[in-house]
Design a protein around this motif. Sequence first.
Motif, PDB file in Angstrom:
ATOM      1  N   ASN A   1       0.815  -1.208   0.000  1.00 42.20           N
ATOM      2  CA  ASN A   1       0.000   0.000   0.000  1.00 42.20           C
ATOM      3  C   ASN A   1       0.855   1.267   0.000  1.00 42.20           C
ATOM      4  O   ASN A   1       0.528   2.238  -0.680  1.00 42.20           O
ATOM      5  N   VAL A   2       1.981   1.226   0.709  1.00 42.73           N
ATOM      6  CA  VAL A   2       2.878   2.384   0.729  1.00 42.73           C
ATOM      7  C   VAL A   2       3.617   2.494  -0.613  1.00 42.73           C
ATOM      8  O   VAL A   2       3.777   3.585  -1.159  1.00 42.73           O
ATOM      9  N   TYR A   3       4.059   1.356  -1.135  1.00 46.44           N
ATOM     10  CA  TYR A   3       4.718   1.354  -2.450  1.00 46.44           C
ATOM     11  C   TYR A   3       3.787   1.913  -3.529  1.00 46.44           C
ATOM     12  O   TYR A   3       4.215   2.630  -4.430  1.00 46.44           O
ATOM     13  N   THR A   4       2.514   1.549  -3.428  1.00 46.63           N
ATOM     14  CA  THR A   4       1.540   2.045  -4.409  1.00 46.63           C
ATOM     15  C   THR A   4       1.450   3.564  -4.353  1.00 46.63           C
ATOM     16  O   THR A   4       1.503   4.241  -5.381  1.00 46.63           O
ATOM     17  N   ASP A   5       1.330   4.081  -3.137  1.00 51.59           N
ATOM     18  CA  ASP A   5       1.277   5.547  -2.970  1.00 51.59           C
ATOM     19  C   ASP A   5       2.506   6.198  -3.594  1.00 51.59           C
ATOM     20  O   ASP A   5       2.406   7.192  -4.307  1.00 51.59           O
ATOM     21  N   ALA A   6       3.669   5.612  -3.306  1.00 53.62           N
ATOM     22  CA  ALA A   6       4.924   6.226  -3.731  1.00 53.62           C
ATOM     23  C   ALA A   6       5.028   6.248  -5.249  1.00 53.62           C
ATOM     24  O   ALA A   6       5.274   7.300  -5.858  1.00 53.62           O
ATOM     25  N   LEU A   7       4.820   5.096  -5.883  1.00 49.80           N
ATOM     26  CA  LEU A   7       4.989   5.052  -7.336  1.00 49.80           C
ATOM     27  C   LEU A   7       3.917   5.878  -8.031  1.00 49.80           C
ATOM     28  O   LEU A   7       4.180   6.555  -9.035  1.00 49.80           O
ATOM     29  N   HIS A   8       2.713   5.862  -7.484  1.00 50.72           N
ATOM     30  CA  HIS A   8       1.652   6.663  -8.095  1.00 50.72           C
ATOM     31  C   HIS A   8       1.992   8.152  -8.060  1.00 50.72           C
ATOM     32  O   HIS A   8       1.808   8.862  -9.043  1.00 50.72           O
ATOM     33  N   GLN A   9       2.531   8.594  -6.919  1.00 57.56           N
ATOM     34  CA  GLN A   9       2.904  10.021  -6.828  1.00 57.56           C
ATOM     35  C   GLN A   9       3.980  10.368  -7.860  1.00 57.56           C
ATOM     36  O   GLN A   9       3.936  11.426  -8.492  1.00 57.56           O
ATOM     37  N   LEU A  10       4.941   9.463  -8.031  1.00 56.56           N
ATOM     38  CA  LEU A  10       6.021   9.731  -8.990  1.00 56.56           C
ATOM     39  C   LEU A  10       5.479   9.761 -10.421  1.00 56.56           C
ATOM     40  O   LEU A  10       5.845  10.627 -11.224  1.00 56.56           O
ATOM     41  N   ILE A  11       4.597   8.820 -10.736  1.00 56.24           N
ATOM     42  CA  ILE A  11       4.030   8.774 -12.090  1.00 56.24           C
ATOM     43  C   ILE A  11       3.194  10.019 -12.351  1.00 56.24           C
ATOM     44  O   ILE A  11       3.286  10.638 -13.414  1.00 56.24           O
ATOM     45  N   ALA A  12       2.389  10.412 -11.358  1.00 55.61           N
ATOM     46  CA  ALA A  12       1.544  11.594 -11.545  1.00 55.61           C
ATOM     47  C   ALA A  12       2.403  12.834 -11.753  1.00 55.61           C
ATOM     48  O   ALA A  12       2.043  13.722 -12.532  1.00 55.61           O
ATOM     49  N   GLY A  13       3.557  12.877 -11.100  1.00 58.42           N
ATOM     50  CA  GLY A  13       4.417  14.047 -11.216  1.00 58.42           C
ATOM     51  C   GLY A  13       5.216  14.091 -12.512  1.00 58.42           C
ATOM     52  O   GLY A  13       5.384  15.155 -13.102  1.00 58.42           O
ATOM     53  N   HIS A  14       5.695  12.946 -12.969  1.00 55.96           N
ATOM     54  CA  HIS A  14       6.617  12.926 -14.122  1.00 55.96           C
ATOM     55  C   HIS A  14       5.981  12.484 -15.430  1.00 55.96           C
ATOM     56  O   HIS A  14       6.540  12.720 -16.494  1.00 55.96           O
ATOM     57  N   LYS A  15       4.861  11.773 -15.355  1.00 48.23           N
ATOM     58  CA  LYS A  15       4.146  11.308 -16.545  1.00 48.23           C
ATOM     59  C   LYS A  15       5.010  10.518 -17.526  1.00 48.23           C
ATOM     60  O   LYS A  15       5.211  10.933 -18.678  1.00 48.23           O
ATOM     61  N   PRO A  16       5.511   9.378 -17.120  1.00 44.83           N
ATOM     62  CA  PRO A  16       6.240   8.524 -18.058  1.00 44.83           C
ATOM     63  C   PRO A  16       5.264   7.836 -19.016  1.00 44.83           C
ATOM     64  O   PRO A  16       4.100   7.605 -18.683  1.00 44.83           O
ATOM     65  N   GLU A  17       5.777   7.507 -20.192  1.00 45.82           N
ATOM     66  CA  GLU A  17       4.922   6.886 -21.205  1.00 45.82           C
ATOM     67  C   GLU A  17       4.835   5.370 -21.011  1.00 45.82           C
ATOM     68  O   GLU A  17       3.807   4.752 -21.278  1.00 45.82           O
ATOM     69  N   VAL A  18       5.951   4.781 -20.546  1.00 44.95           N
ATOM     70  CA  VAL A  18       6.036   3.332 -20.351  1.00 44.95           C
ATOM     71  C   VAL A  18       6.648   3.071 -18.976  1.00 44.95           C
ATOM     72  O   VAL A  18       7.609   3.743 -18.605  1.00 44.95           O
ATOM     73  N   VAL A  19       6.073   2.146 -18.212  1.00 42.63           N
ATOM     74  CA  VAL A  19       6.649   1.782 -16.913  1.00 42.63           C
ATOM     75  C   VAL A  19       6.735   0.255 -16.821  1.00 42.63           C
ATOM     76  O   VAL A  19       5.734  -0.432 -16.993  1.00 42.63           O
ATOM     77  N   LEU A  20       7.945  -0.249 -16.574  1.00 41.39           N
ATOM     78  CA  LEU A  20       8.175  -1.691 -16.535  1.00 41.39           C
ATOM     79  C   LEU A  20       8.616  -2.125 -15.135  1.00 41.39           C
ATOM     80  O   LEU A  20       9.279  -1.373 -14.434  1.00 41.39           O
ATOM     81  N   ALA A  21       8.251  -3.360 -14.764  1.00 44.27           N
ATOM     82  CA  ALA A  21       8.731  -3.935 -13.508  1.00 44.27           C
ATOM     83  C   ALA A  21       8.964  -5.415 -13.698  1.00 44.27           C
ATOM     84  O   ALA A  21       8.391  -6.030 -14.599  1.00 44.27           O
TER      85      ALA A  21
END
Lengths: 399, 265
Positions: free
Chosen positions: A147-167
Amino acid sequence: MSDAPVSINPDLCRGCKKCVSACPFGVLYMDGKLVMLKADECRGCLACIQSCPFQAITAVSSDEIDHERLREFSGVWVFAEQQRGKVREVAYELLATGRRLADERGCELAAVVLGHEIGHTAAHLIAAGADKVILADDPKLAEYEANVYTDALHQLIAGHKPEVVLAGATAIGRAFFAKVAVRCYAGLTADCTALSIDSETTLLHQTRPAFGGNIMATIMTPNHRPQMATVRPHVFKMNPPDPGRVGETLLEALDLAPAVTRITRTIPSASSINIAEAEIVVAGGRGLKKAENLECLRRLADRLGGVVGVSRACVDAGWISAAHQVGQTGKTVSPKVYLAFGISGAIQHLEGMRGAETIIAVNNDPTAPIFDVADLGIVGDLMDILPALADAVDARARN
Amino acid sequence: MHIAVCVKQVPDTANVRIDPETNTLMREGVESIINPYDEYALEQALRLRDSCGARVTALTMGPPQAAVILREAMARGADGAVLLSDRAFAGADTWATSYVIAQAIKKLKPKVDLVLFGKQAIDGDTAQVGPGVSEFLKYPLLTYARDLQVAADGRYTAETLMDDGVEVIEGELPAVITVVKESAAPRFAPLAGWMATRGGEIPSWGVKQLKAVPDLCGLQGSPTRVVKIFAPPVKSGGTRMDGRVQPAAAVEAIVTLLSRKGVVS
């Protein structure tokens, strides 16, 4: 920053709150009797428009604006999973693929690290191909918590707007990525075995097996961003590190809520091995006939620097712990070499190992399905082969 | 405590093939089963019900014939079941599926405290719907769990299977938890259970009952699109040897291949 995808007409809004409960993202709220929108967080799903009995909400949309919104997203990201400060191999494999995709798109490749005291990882990630490393360093991220990881990555994506995200399609990557994708209203494809940029649409083509590997599907995300995908370990090859590469390191301070679950104890695997990431798997099945014969497998695995895998039959017989089981109810492996001794190759087992680069099978039944996927299939008694093979490998090592 | 268990009807994957002529799925004559991992989720729910008292509701999204697995869940002991079925749900990816299931869980009375899923379904293998539902419900997520114990105050403990070992986790309901195989072996449905579920109506909810937004359901609501499906490349050029006569030659062949792959010197 574009305008919000919807606009609310305060003259028509009667404050009935229907849209507030219809919004799956919780971005509408009441300010007195009027509905307000957190414009930055609106994903443009337009659920509110359909829910409003007074036509107070309208879409701010045209092909041009929608296109513009998609174009705001740029860059390829790799989530660089780390544990206790060590980045997992699959992240380096993804950086090699990410590099290729970023070059094709003519954009930047970034590695994203979540954790605490992780600054030392940046140099490795840049050497592996990243143009930029985004570090979210926070004590709350010291241990993985979905749940914390979700918050963190979501905030980063919302801020930087990457086109592709891989894991990596690890226990961690698969779980929290699915939450992030829902929160972003993004497309997510699990366990991809091939990733490419379609030259015509510039979209990410993601190919994955389904139905137990009997079918392959190519999937894309036309109108949502980012385009997200997970990839199992060892599916892609990593590039040799280039220590001369230069890149930028970006420290991000995030606003994170505390974890809602807590790890009270960690029990490392008894064998302290993770067969899912092994390069060489020496596997045995029912054909071993008795638990003692597992020793021969272990011996060969040790000689080859590999690990022991088994089919379900061995686990059910109580010969070895389930941590070693390969297949649908066990682990999926994708090693460089998979050696199968006395494994007939039921579909449930094949699903767990068909991603191996090279498969060598020994079985006394010439009709065993394992031979259909084997690069080298040997019909014979495994006890004629296995000990002799361990000796031969030994002899090679001494020479 | 109210536990919702989400189950999926899946084709027995061993028998699904691609038609080489048309490149479409050949599902005809393929038997449908309850997703094996979901059986563990159901068993986990029934065990919690037996040990600390709970109401267990089974849910599935699918065509009307998917109600079969809900009957089976009830025969095994679930207290109720709901089928989520609507033409508007067709073609849903994991995003749109998660949305519909979460809408249904929000509608259940009394309020659901715990949502259980199998770790993944064997047809799609994505493992994404459980986490997706947790996101729509805003319930915390725990994945790959087993041996779930819930105390009277709503605190729970579970073991989660990570890649390099097991973690013992403490948390608090509400939660969405996906379970792995190592949880207890699923029970069989007794004949009396089947008799009891015979004739009882299983409610079916669609867009209207769920107050769902049609644009977020099914293919329409799905961010992903399938571009094409095809048969996996067949492994060709494999070498076959008979090791019964000359095992030494077979051993030599293996060593040669290992050496070519750089595994032995």
